[in-house]
Scaffold this motif. Structure first.
Motif, mmCIF file in Angstrom:
data_model
loop_
_atom_site.group_PDB
_atom_site.id
_atom_site.type_symbol
_atom_site.label_atom_id
_atom_site.label_comp_id
_atom_site.label_asym_id
_atom_site.label_seq_id
_atom_site.Cartn_x
_atom_site.Cartn_y
_atom_site.Cartn_z
ATOM 1 N N GLU A 108 0.676 -1.310 0.113
ATOM 2 C CA GLU A 108 0.045 -0.032 -0.189
ATOM 3 C C GLU A 108 0.781 1.216 0.035
ATOM 4 O OE1 GLU A 108 -3.816 -1.923 2.426
ATOM 5 O OE2 GLU A 108 -2.351 -0.637 3.426
ATOM 6 N N ARG A 109 2.105 1.082 0.824
ATOM 7 C CA ARG A 109 2.781 2.537 0.767
ATOM 8 C C ARG A 109 4.116 2.389 -0.408
ATOM 9 N NH1 ARG A 109 0.942 6.147 1.857
ATOM 10 N NH2 ARG A 109 2.676 7.180 2.112
ATOM 11 N N LEU A 110 3.901 1.241 -1.192
ATOM 12 C CA LEU A 110 5.108 1.142 -2.242
ATOM 13 C C LEU A 110 5.029 2.420 -2.994
ATOM 14 C CD1 LEU A 110 7.398 -0.819 -3.257
ATOM 15 C CD2 LEU A 110 5.645 -1.735 -4.797
ATOM 16 N N SER A 111 6.255 2.858 -3.363
ATOM 17 C CA SER A 111 6.534 4.139 -4.288
ATOM 18 C C SER A 111 7.817 4.143 -4.933
ATOM 19 C CB SER A 111 6.421 5.424 -3.346
ATOM 20 O OG SER A 111 7.623 5.399 -2.502
ATOM 21 N N THR A 112 7.820 4.785 -6.270
ATOM 22 C CA THR A 112 9.026 4.792 -6.846
ATOM 23 C C THR A 112 9.310 6.388 -7.251
ATOM 24 O OG1 THR A 112 7.996 4.541 -8.909
ATOM 25 C CG2 THR A 112 8.593 2.695 -8.055
ATOM 26 N N GLU A 113 10.289 6.612 -7.786
ATOM 27 C CA GLU A 113 10.544 7.955 -8.320
ATOM 28 C C GLU A 113 9.464 8.637 -9.176
ATOM 29 O OE1 GLU A 113 14.368 10.972 -9.106
ATOM 30 O OE2 GLU A 113 14.298 8.894 -9.944
ATOM 31 N N GLN A 114 8.754 7.829 -9.889
ATOM 32 C CA GLN A 114 7.806 7.989 -11.095
ATOM 33 C C GLN A 114 6.410 8.089 -10.380
ATOM 34 O OE1 GLN A 114 10.201 5.700 -11.859
ATOM 35 N NE2 GLN A 114 11.531 7.139 -12.776
ATOM 36 N N PHE A 115 6.148 6.993 -9.430
ATOM 37 C CA PHE A 115 4.791 6.699 -8.981
ATOM 38 C C PHE A 115 4.632 6.857 -7.538
ATOM 39 C CE2 PHE A 115 5.335 4.591 -13.117
ATOM 40 C CZ PHE A 115 4.299 4.891 -13.787
ATOM 41 N N PRO A 116 3.552 7.540 -7.157
ATOM 42 C CA PRO A 116 3.460 7.473 -5.467
ATOM 43 C C PRO A 116 2.480 6.232 -5.127
ATOM 44 C CG PRO A 116 1.680 8.618 -6.747
ATOM 45 C CD PRO A 116 2.668 8.342 -7.953
ATOM 46 N N PRO A 117 2.322 6.166 -3.854
ATOM 47 C CA PRO A 117 1.884 5.014 -3.338
ATOM 48 C C PRO A 117 0.351 4.814 -3.850
ATOM 49 C CG PRO A 117 3.065 6.297 -1.616
ATOM 50 C CD PRO A 117 2.887 6.834 -2.655
ATOM 51 N N SER A 118 -0.132 3.605 -4.044
ATOM 52 C CA SER A 118 0.638 2.144 -4.189
ATOM 53 C C SER A 118 1.051 2.254 -5.724
ATOM 54 C CB SER A 118 -0.399 1.083 -3.794
ATOM 55 O OG SER A 118 0.474 -0.281 -4.226
ATOM 56 N N ALA A 119 2.278 2.044 -5.652
ATOM 57 C CA ALA A 119 2.751 1.601 -7.119
ATOM 58 C C ALA A 119 2.784 0.338 -7.532
ATOM 59 C CB ALA A 119 4.504 2.416 -7.180
ATOM 60 N N LEU A 120 2.015 -0.567 -7.009
ATOM 61 C CA LEU A 120 2.159 -1.650 -7.573
ATOM 62 C C LEU A 120 1.702 -1.990 -8.943
ATOM 63 C CD1 LEU A 120 2.585 -4.951 -6.840
ATOM 64 C CD2 LEU A 120 0.145 -4.991 -5.942
ATOM 65 N N ARG A 121 0.410 -1.337 -9.165
ATOM 66 C CA ARG A 121 0.095 -1.634 -10.502
ATOM 67 C C ARG A 121 1.120 -1.185 -11.622
ATOM 68 N NH1 ARG A 121 -5.095 -3.147 -11.664
ATOM 69 N NH2 ARG A 121 -4.459 -3.079 -13.736
ATOM 70 N N PRO A 122 1.421 0.088 -11.494
ATOM 71 C CA PRO A 122 2.489 0.633 -12.621
ATOM 72 C C PRO A 122 3.767 -0.469 -12.556
ATOM 73 C CG PRO A 122 1.822 2.499 -11.210
ATOM 74 C CD PRO A 122 1.214 1.033 -10.661
ATOM 75 N N VAL A 123 4.421 -0.988 -11.432
ATOM 76 C CA VAL A 123 5.437 -1.936 -11.488
ATOM 77 C C VAL A 123 5.070 -3.301 -11.899
ATOM 78 C CG1 VAL A 123 6.732 -3.564 -9.847
ATOM 79 C CG2 VAL A 123 6.533 -0.958 -9.059
ATOM 80 N N LEU A 124 3.790 -3.885 -11.931
ATOM 81 C CA LEU A 124 3.304 -4.963 -12.474
ATOM 82 C C LEU A 124 3.458 -4.547 -13.962
ATOM 83 C CD1 LEU A 124 0.512 -6.331 -10.182
ATOM 84 C CD2 LEU A 124 2.982 -7.056 -10.507
ATOM 85 N N ASP A 125 2.614 -3.502 -14.643
ATOM 86 C CA ASP A 125 2.663 -3.104 -16.081
ATOM 87 C C ASP A 125 3.848 -2.955 -16.594
ATOM 88 O OD1 ASP A 125 -0.058 -3.327 -15.638
ATOM 89 O OD2 ASP A 125 -0.403 -1.204 -15.401
ATOM 90 N N GLY A 126 4.853 -2.425 -15.578
ATOM 91 C CA GLY A 126 6.438 -2.052 -16.294
ATOM 92 C C GLY A 126 6.841 -3.265 -16.539
ATOM 93 N N TRP A 127 6.568 -4.535 -15.425
ATOM 94 C CA TRP A 127 7.319 -5.868 -15.552
ATOM 95 C C TRP A 127 6.891 -6.449 -16.934
ATOM 96 C CZ3 TRP A 127 4.249 -10.392 -15.034
ATOM 97 C CH2 TRP A 127 5.041 -11.699 -14.852
#
Length: 434
Positions: A108-127
Motif C-alpha cells: 500500500e505504501r510502495l512508491s518509486t521516483e515516478q509513481f506515488p503509493p501504491s505503485a504496485l500496478r505501475p510496477v506490474l505493468d512495467g514488468w
C-alpha cells in the motif's frame, strides 16, 4: 541548496511543517547533521542495487529525526531507481508478528521516483512491458506478430518466474493470470489479481480461480511474496526495495505473548536478510533506546539483542555509520537554529528574510525547548510548526508584524503529542515570553 528546490516542492515542504508533519519529499533541503551518514548509506544502496541485501537499525529518542532520516534515505534510494515503502508498526493496525499485514502495508505504501503509493500496478505493468522489450531485443520475433510475441513473452516469463515458483508457486501463478487478464482486456480480473498479489484479503473467489490460487495470504506466505515482489521490481527496472519499519518500539506495549512473537518475527526477518534470501532488499527499522536496551524490547530476546548489539561510546562523533545500529544524538539549540535557517530560506519571502534574523531563530528555539522542560530533542516538530504557522506566515502577510514585539509563544495541550505533553508538564513554572 534552496535554489535547486522547485516552488511546488518548497510549498509542499512548508505546508507539511505548518501541519507539524515530516515532509514526504524534498528532505535534502532540510537535512541537518546527516552528512556523516551519506558515504555509508550510499555504499549500502550500491550493495543493494548490485543484488545484495542490507539491514540497518536506527536508534534515537523522540524528536531525534528517525522518520526524517528514513524518508531522506528513501529519496536517495528512489533517485537510484529503487522502490521504497515506509510501514508504521502499530500494536493494533500493523503488528510486527503478523507479516501478512506488514506485507500488505508495504504494498500500500510502495512508491518509486515516478509513481506515488501504491505503485504496485505501475510496477506490474512495467514488468510485463519489460518482458516484451526483452523479447523484441533478441530480434527473433517481429513486433507485428502478436501471436508469436505473446508466446515468446510467455516463455520468457516462465524462465524469470522459475525461482519465484520454487518458493511461492501461488505468486507466480497469479502473475501469469494477471498478464493474461491484461492482454485479453479483462480489467476487473486484473484488478482483483493485483489486489491478491498485494496481500489484500477477501478477493473474490472467481478472480482467484482464474489463477488457480486459494485463500488469503498468511504469515509464512508473506515472506515468499516479498521474494516475488523483489523479483518483479528487479525485472521492471527497479534494482531493489528500501523497506522501513518505523516505530518498532510500539511492540513494547503489546501483551507479553504478542510481544514475544513480534520480537521473534523481527529476528527471523533480520536473519533472512543476512542469509541472502531477499536480494535487493534494504531493511531499516527505527526505534527508541528503550526498545534496544530495555527489558521489554530487544533485550527480551537474546538472539535479537545479539544481532543488534553495537558499542556506542560517550562521544557520538566517533559512532560508526557502517555499524548495524546507528545513533541519532538528537537536536541542540544550535542545530535547531540551523534547521530554522533552512526553513527560512525555503519560505522564499523577502519580508521573512528581513525581519526574522538568526538571533530570533535561536531565541525561538530556546523558548520552545524551555516550554518543553529544556528537552531540546523533543522540540523540533513544535519548533518548526510554530516557526512557520505562527511567525513566518504572519511576517509574510502583515507588513508591520514584528515577531519580537507581537508574538508570545504558547503551547496548548491539544496540539502536542504525548511525549511533548509529558515534557511540557515537567517544565518549571517559569514564564518564558517571546
Amino acid at each position: 541548496m534552496t535554489a535547486d528546490v522547485s516552488a511546488r516542492r518548497r510549498r509542499d515542504i512548508i505546508d507539511a511543517l505548518r501541519r507539524g508533519a515530516v515532509p514526504m519529499n524534498g528532505l535534502d533541503a532540510l537535512a541537518v547533521g546527516l552528512d556523516r551518514f551519506v558515504t555509508a548509506f550510499d555504499e549500502d544502496l550500491d550493495r543493494v542495487s548490485g543484488g545484495g541485501s542490507v539491514f540497518k537499525a536506527v536508534r534515537g529518542e523522540y524528536g531525534a529525526g528517525k522518520t526524517f532520516l528514513t524518508r531522506w534515505l528513501a529519496e536517495r534510494a528512489k533517485r537510484r531507481g529503487l522502490a521504497a515503502a515506509e510501514v508504521q508498526i502499530s500494536e493494533t493496525e500493523t503488528p510486527l508478528h503478523r507479516m501478512e499485514t506488514v506485507y500488505r502495508r508495504l504494498v500500500e505504501r510502495l512508491s518509486t521516483e515516478q509513481f506515488p503509493p501504491s505503485a504496485l500496478r505501475p510496477v506490474l505493468d512495467g514488468w510485463t512491458f519489460a518482458l516484451e522489450e526483452d523479447v523484441l531485443a533478441t530480434g527473433q520475433v517481429a513486433e507485428d506478430d502478436a501471436e508469436a510475441l505473446d508466446r515468446a513473452v510467455g516463455d520468457l516469463m516462465e524462465k524469470r518466474l522459475a525461482g519465484v515458483a520454487r518458493d511461492t508457486s501461488a505468486f507466480a501463478a497469479a502473475l501469469r493470470a494477471y498478464r493474461s487478464a491484461v492482454s485479453t482486456g479483462d480489467p476487473a480480473t486484473a484488478d482483483g489479481l493485483a489486489a491478491w498479489l498485494g496481500g489484500q484479503p477477501h478477493v473474490a473467489a472467481a478472480v482467484r480461480r482464474t489463477a488457480g490460487v486459494k485463500g488469503d495470504l498468511d504469515h509464512f506466505g508473506a515472506l515468499s511474496f516479498l521474494q516475488g515482489l523483489l523479483t518483479v521490481l528487479r525485472d521492471s527496472g527497479h534494482p531493489g526495495l528500501l523497506l522501513v519499519l518505523d516505530e518498532v518500539e510500539t511492540l513494547q506495549r503489546m501483551r507479553s505473548d504478542a510481544r514475544d512473537k513480534a520480537l521473534n518475527a523481527l529476528r527471523q526477518l533480520v536473519d533472512e536478510v543476512h542469509s541472502g534470501r531477499f536480494p535487493g532488499l534494504f531493511l531499516v527499522i527505527t526505534g527508541t533506546p528503550a526498545f534496544y536496551d530495555g527489558p521489554q524490547g530487544a533485550q527480551r530476546l537474546a538472539p535479537l539483542a545479539q544481532r543488534l548489539a553495537t558499542d556506542f561510546g560517550p562521544d557520538a562523533r566517533w559512532d560508526n555509520p557502517r555499524a548495524v545500529q546507528i545513533r541519532l544524538p538528537g537536536f541542540t539549540v544550535e542545530s535547531l537554529t540551523a534547521l530554522g535557517r533552512k526553513v527560512r530560506g525555503l519560505y522564499g519571502s523577502p519580508a521573512v528574510d528581513a525581519r526574522v534574523d538568526d538571533a530570533y531563530l535561536a531565541e525561538l528555539a530556546t523558548a520552545v525547548a524551555g516550554r518543553l522542560g529544556g528537552k531540546v530533542g523533543v522540540a523540533p516538530r513544535v519548533y518548526l510548526k510554530k516557526l512557520v504557522a505562527d511567525v513566518l506566515d504572519r511576517v509574510d502577510q502583515f507588513p508591520d508584524y514584528d515577531p519580537r514585539q507581537h508574538y508570545a509563544l504558547t503551547l496548548r495541550s491539544d496540539e502536542l503529542t504525548d511525549v511533548e505533553r509529558n515534557a511540557a508538564a515537567s517544565a518549571d513554572d517559569i514564564d518564558l515570553p517571546l
